[in-house]
Write an enzyme that holds these catalytic residues in place. Sequence first.
Site, PDB file in Angstrom:
ATOM      1  N   ASP A  51     113.621  -9.682 125.799  1.00 18.31           N
ATOM      2  CA  ASP A  51     112.714  -8.604 126.172  1.00 18.31           C
ATOM      3  C   ASP A  51     111.893  -9.003 127.401  1.00 18.31           C
ATOM      4  O   ASP A  51     111.794 -10.194 127.730  1.00 18.31           O
ATOM      5  CB  ASP A  51     111.790  -8.327 124.971  1.00 18.31           C
ATOM      6  CG  ASP A  51     110.760  -7.261 125.253  1.00 18.31           C
ATOM      7  OD1 ASP A  51     111.097  -6.284 125.933  1.00 18.31           O
ATOM      8  OD2 ASP A  51     109.614  -7.424 124.775  1.00 18.31           O
ATOM      9  N   ASP A  59     108.353  -7.282 128.559  1.00 15.43           N
ATOM     10  CA  ASP A  59     106.893  -7.287 128.420  1.00 15.43           C
ATOM     11  C   ASP A  59     106.428  -8.112 127.231  1.00 15.43           C
ATOM     12  O   ASP A  59     106.919  -7.948 126.116  1.00 15.43           O
ATOM     13  CB  ASP A  59     106.375  -5.843 128.305  1.00 15.43           C
ATOM     14  CG  ASP A  59     106.659  -5.064 129.576  1.00 15.43           C
ATOM     15  OD1 ASP A  59     106.420  -5.620 130.656  1.00 15.43           O
ATOM     16  OD2 ASP A  59     107.130  -3.920 129.475  1.00 15.43           O
TER      17      ASP A  59
HETATM   18 MG   LIG Z   1     107.844  -6.485 124.679  1.00 18.61          MG
END
Ligand SMILES: [Mg+2]
Length: 174
Positions: free
Chosen positions: A7, A9
Amino acid sequence: MKRIAIDMDEVVADFNLKHLHVFNRDYNDNVTLDDLMGCHLRDLRPHLIQEIRSYLDDPTFFRDLDVMKDSQEVIRALSEHYEIFITTAAMEVPASFTAKYEWLKEHFGFLDEMNFVFCGDKSIIQADYLIDDNARHFKRFSGQGILFTSPHNVNETGYVRVNSWLEVRDYFLR
Ligand SMILES: [Mg+2]
């Protein structure tokens, strides 16, 4: 090679740091990372939920996020033993596409850009591992979910958890 999906963020890009900074600046507030333990900024300031969200509609917001500590070095090392994909639920913030792409090219240019996956529902991702700070993405993920610690998820239990990129390195390269 086994595949690791990662991922963006709060895993490789420090979203919270900037979000808190601009929010505190604009609303003369003093919310800290400690305040975010087990919750989100919107939970602490529900009367400003629209304003908190609106930062993400700025097409430049995601362009200058800090890189999470040690993530570049560890991902570079992992890429010698695993196939690495960056998987971001960018459909949640459509204005962010260009900034996220440019950010990845700048900071993770050693990865093939064909391995950058901008998606919505991550259950479509076919990988052996998914490193993410949002446990909801693990629910329908067929591989092993690995929860990357972020203030909002500190109370989540029942998942493999890593607290830093050095712990990610130890998990995969021990
Ligand atoms: Mg995230």
